[in-house]
Design a protein around this motif. Structure first.
Motif, PDB file in Angstrom:
ATOM      1  N   TRP A 143      -0.502  -0.870   2.602  1.00  0.00           N
ATOM      2  CA  TRP A 143       0.640  -0.649   3.492  1.00  0.00           C
ATOM      3  C   TRP A 143       0.903   0.840   3.629  1.00  0.00           C
ATOM      4  O   TRP A 143       0.653   1.620   2.705  1.00  0.00           O
ATOM      5  CB  TRP A 143       1.897  -1.312   2.928  1.00  0.00           C
ATOM      6  CG  TRP A 143       1.969  -2.792   3.128  1.00  0.00           C
ATOM      7  CD1 TRP A 143       1.228  -3.731   2.485  1.00  0.00           C
ATOM      8  CD2 TRP A 143       2.857  -3.499   4.000  1.00  0.00           C
ATOM      9  NE1 TRP A 143       1.577  -4.989   2.911  1.00  0.00           N
ATOM     10  CE2 TRP A 143       2.585  -4.870   3.837  1.00  0.00           C
ATOM     11  CE3 TRP A 143       3.844  -3.100   4.895  1.00  0.00           C
ATOM     12  CZ2 TRP A 143       3.273  -5.861   4.548  1.00  0.00           C
ATOM     13  CZ3 TRP A 143       4.541  -4.078   5.599  1.00  0.00           C
ATOM     14  CH2 TRP A 143       4.245  -5.446   5.436  1.00  0.00           C
TER      15      TRP A 143
ATOM     16  N   THR B 192       4.047  -1.033   7.610  1.00  0.00           N
ATOM     17  CA  THR B 192       3.050  -1.930   8.188  1.00  0.00           C
ATOM     18  C   THR B 192       1.823  -2.071   7.304  1.00  0.00           C
ATOM     19  O   THR B 192       1.460  -1.147   6.566  1.00  0.00           O
ATOM     20  CB  THR B 192       2.633  -1.438   9.590  1.00  0.00           C
ATOM     21  OG1 THR B 192       1.660  -2.327  10.145  1.00  0.00           O
ATOM     22  CG2 THR B 192       2.065  -0.037   9.532  1.00  0.00           C
TER      23      THR B 192
ATOM     24  N   ALA C  55      -1.339   2.087  13.071  1.00  0.00           N
ATOM     25  CA  ALA C  55       0.040   2.398  12.668  1.00  0.00           C
ATOM     26  C   ALA C  55       0.515   3.666  13.365  1.00  0.00           C
ATOM     27  O   ALA C  55       1.643   3.725  13.880  1.00  0.00           O
ATOM     28  CB  ALA C  55       0.106   2.564  11.151  1.00  0.00           C
TER      29      ALA C  55
ATOM     30  N   TYR D 121       9.249  -3.611  10.500  1.00  0.00           N
ATOM     31  CA  TYR D 121       8.177  -4.152   9.658  1.00  0.00           C
ATOM     32  C   TYR D 121       7.166  -4.795  10.594  1.00  0.00           C
ATOM     33  O   TYR D 121       7.490  -5.778  11.276  1.00  0.00           O
ATOM     34  CB  TYR D 121       8.717  -5.179   8.668  1.00  0.00           C
ATOM     35  CG  TYR D 121       9.441  -4.550   7.491  1.00  0.00           C
ATOM     36  CD1 TYR D 121       8.845  -4.456   6.242  1.00  0.00           C
ATOM     37  CD2 TYR D 121      10.716  -4.017   7.652  1.00  0.00           C
ATOM     38  CE1 TYR D 121       9.499  -3.865   5.174  1.00  0.00           C
ATOM     39  CE2 TYR D 121      11.381  -3.420   6.593  1.00  0.00           C
ATOM     40  CZ  TYR D 121      10.771  -3.349   5.362  1.00  0.00           C
ATOM     41  OH  TYR D 121      11.426  -2.739   4.300  1.00  0.00           O
ATOM     42  N   ALA D 122       5.978  -4.222  10.645  1.00  0.00           N
ATOM     43  CA  ALA D 122       4.954  -4.691  11.573  1.00  0.00           C
ATOM     44  C   ALA D 122       3.791  -5.286  10.786  1.00  0.00           C
ATOM     45  O   ALA D 122       3.101  -4.575  10.048  1.00  0.00           O
ATOM     46  CB  ALA D 122       4.464  -3.541  12.450  1.00  0.00           C
TER      47      ALA D 122
END
Length: 515
Positions: free
Chosen positions: A26, A38, A45, A78-79
Motif C-alpha cells: 500500500w 491505495t 496511484a 481509499y482506492a
C-alpha cells in the motif's frame, strides 16, 4: 446464538483475508486537497491523485468557483485495486463501484480502481468525480439544484478525461445507456423536472412519490438527468436559458412550471421531443479545454506503508466510513496493536479516544486525549473531544454550575484552536441552545460558517433553523425550514423538515403568548 455464529464466521474470514493479502503493498499519497491510500501499483496511484487534483481545478475553471477559499480538510480516499476486495470490505453485494460520505469532520470516499468487464460498467474514480462535483457545487453555488440537474451534471462531469494539460468534457456516460435504450419507458420531462429536490421512487427505504414505487426510476432519473444536462450544456441556444431557469426556481414561492415556460418559451412536450431527437441522433458532442499554463504544478508526497500500517487499512477504512457499534471492540484491538508499533500516533490516538468515548470508557478516553494534547496543545479535535469527556455522557444542564462553566470555557478554547474544524464549531453553537442562554449574532455567524463548510450535513441544517428561532429571528427560521422542505430529497426527509417548521411555529406562538 445466531449472532455468535456470525461473529465466529467473520473472524475466520478476517484471518483468511489477512493471509490472502499477506504480500499487500500500500502507498499513501498526500497532495494539497487529497489523501489517497491505495493497494494499486505506484504508477497508477500517482496517476489517480494527479487526476483528482486536475479534476478539482477543472470544476473551478468551468464553474467560475473561487476554490482558493476552500477551508475543507483534504478528502480522504481509499482506492482498492480490485472490485472484489472493495465490496468484501464494505459488505457490498450490488454493482456499487464507490461511495462518498460527507461527515462533520470531513468527507471520506471509498472506491475500486478496477474497470468493469462490460462497456457500460462504471469504475470507482467516475463515482468519486460525480460526488466531488456535489462537494464543490453545493459549497460554492448560492443555488439549490433540482435533483435531475444535480445528478445529471454530476454524471456529465464524471466523464471528464485528461490528455496532458487538455481536459475533455462531455464524453458520453455509456453506463447510463441501458436505461435510455427504450425512450417509450422514459419518465416524462414534466415528471423529471417537477421532482425538484426529490429522488423519484424508493431510495434509502423511503418512497418519494407513491405513484412511482419502483427503484428503477432512480436510475432513470440519473440517466435522463445526464442526457438532459448534456443536451442543455451542448446548446448555445439553451445554456443561458437553463441558467435563467435554475435561478427562477430558486426564488421563494416560484412556480416550477411557470419558470420553465418563462425561461425556455415552450411546453414540456415540445422540449421532450427535442431531447429525444438529440438522443436518437446520438449527437452527444464533447469539447476540449486547453488548461496549459493554468493548472498549477501538482505536488504530492508518496509514502510506502510498512507491514503494521498495511494491517489496519481495511479496518481503518471501515471505521472512517462509519463502522457499526458491533465493531468497536475489534477496532480498538486493531488500532491498539498498530499504535504499539508506532503507526500514525496522531490518527490512532484520536480514533482510540473517539472509540473510548463511544464505549463510555472515560479513563481511556482521557488517556488518549491527554497524549494528543501533550503533543499539540491546540489540537482542535482533541480539545473538542475533551469537552465531551467533561460531560461524561450527560447533557450540559445536568452538570453542576462550575462544571458547566468549565465545559463552556473548554468549548471556546477548542473553537479558537481551529475555526474551520466543524465538530468544534458545532459544539460551540450548541452551547447557545441551552436553556437560559441567548443566541448571539456571533453564534449565528459560526453556524453560517458551518453551513458553508458542510452544506450537505443534515444536523447542521436543523441546528441553524433552531438557533435562528431561539434568537427571535422567527421569519428567517421559517424561511430556512421552508427551503429545506421545498428541496427535500425524500418524503421521509420532508416530514422531518415539516416537523421542524411546526416546532418553530409552536415555540413562536408560546413565546408570543408569554409576552
Amino acid at each position: 446464538m445466531m449472532k455468535t455464529v456470525f461473529k465466529l464466521f467473520a473472524a475466520v474470514i478476517l484471518l483468511s483475508n489477512q493471509a490472502l493479502y499477506a504480500d499487500d503493498e500500500w502507498h499513501e499519497l498526500i497532495s494539497d486537497h487529497f489523501i489517497l491510500r491505495t493497494d494499486t501499483n505506484l504508477e497508477k496511484a500517482k496517476e489517480t491523485i494527479e487526476k483528482l487534483e486536475k479534476y478539482r481545478f477543472t470544476i473551478g475553471a468551468i464553474t467560475n468557483a473561487d476554490l482558493s477559499a476552500d477551508y475543507s480538510p483534504p478528502l480522504v480516499v481509499y482506492a482498492f485495486e480490485k472490485t472484489k476486495r472493495f465490496r468484501r470490505v464494505f459488505g457490498i453485494t450490488g454493482g456499487t463501484a464507490g461511495f462518498y460520505i460527507p461527515f462533520e469532520d470531513g468527507a471520506i470516499s471509498m472506491l475500486t480502481l478496477e474497470e468493469g468487464d462490460e462497456t457500460w460498467s462504471l469504475d470507482g474514480l467516475r463515482v468519486l468525480f460525480h460526488e466531488y462535483s456535489h462537494h464543490i457545487l453545493h459549497q460554492y453555488s448560492p443555488l439549490q439544484y433540482p435533483r435531475w440537474y444535480d445528478e445529471g451534471f454530476g454524471e456529465y462531469l464524471a466523464m471528464t478525461d485528461f490528455d496532458g494539460d487538455k481536459v475533455i468534457i462531455g464524453r458520453p456516460a455509456v453506463h447510463r445507456f441501458p436505461n435510455l435504450k427504450s425512450p417509450g419507458s422514459w419518465l416524462k420531462l414534466e415528471t423529471l423536472l417537477q421532482s425538484k429536490g426529490e429522488y423519484i421512487g424508493a431510495i434509502g427505504g423511503a418512497t418519494s412519490r407513491k405513484r412511482l414505487k419502483t427503484k428503477n426510476y432512480i436510475f432513470q432519473q440519473y440517466s435522463q438527468g445526464w442526457l438532459t444536462t448534456h443536451f442543455f450544456q451542448s446548446s448555445d441556444k439553451y445554456q443561458k436559458k437553463l441558467n435563467a431557469y435554475l435561478q427562477g426556481i430558486n426564488r421563494p414561492g416560484s412556480d416550477i412550471d411557470k419558470e420553465f415556460k418563462k425561461a425556455f418559451g415552450k411546453s414540456y412536450a415540445k422540449m421532450d421531443k427535442e431531447i429525444k431527437r438529440y438522443w436518437y441522433n446520438r449527437e452527444l458532442p464533447s469539447y476540449v479545454i486547453d488548461l496549459k499554463g493554468q493548472i498549477p504544478e501538482i505536488e504530492y508526497k508518496v509514502r510506502k506503508l510498512n507491514e503494521h500500517e498495511v494491517k489496519i487499512m481495511e479496518p481503518e477504512a471501515r471505521y472512517l466510513a462509519g463502522g457499526s457499534a458491533e465493531e468497536i471492540a475489534d477496532h480498538i484491538k486493531v488500532f491498539e496493536e498498530a499504535l504499539s508499533n508506532d503507526v500514525r500516533p496522531a490518527d490512532l490516538n484520536l480514533y482510540l479516544a473517539e472509540l473510548a468515548l463511544r464505549s463510555k470508557d472515560w479513563d481511556k478516553a482521557e488517556h488518549y486525549i491527554n497524549i494528543l494534547l501533550a503533543e499539540k496543545s491546540d489540537h482542535a479535535p482533541a480539545l473538542t473531544l475533551k469537552t465531551e469527556l467533561m460531560k461524561r455522557g450527560k447533557q450540559l444542564k445536568e452538570l453542576a454550575k462550575d462544571q458547566q462553566k468549565a465545559v463552556r470555557k473548554a468549548t471556546i478554547t477548542a473553537l479558537k484552536a481551529d475555526q474551520t474544524y466543524v465538530p468544534g464549531l458545532m459544539a460551540y453553537a450548541r452551547l447557545f441552545m441551552e436553556e437560559g442562554t441567548k443566541v448571539t449574532d456571533n453564534a449565528l455567524d459560526v453556524m453560517e460558517t458551518v453551513r458553508f463548510l458542510v452544506p450537505d450535513v443534515d444536523s447542521a441544517k436543523i441546528l441553524q433553523v433552531r438557533m435562528l428561532a431561539k434568537a427571535g429571528k422567527v421569519a428567517d427560521a421559517k424561511a430556512h425550514a421552508q427551503k429545506l422542505i421545498d428541496w427535500a430529497s425524500s418524503s421521509r426527509q420532508r416530514k422531518r423538515y415539516e416537523d421542524l417548521l411546526e416546532e418553530v411555529e409552536e415555540k413562536a406562538t408560546l413565546t408570543a403568548s408569554a409576552n
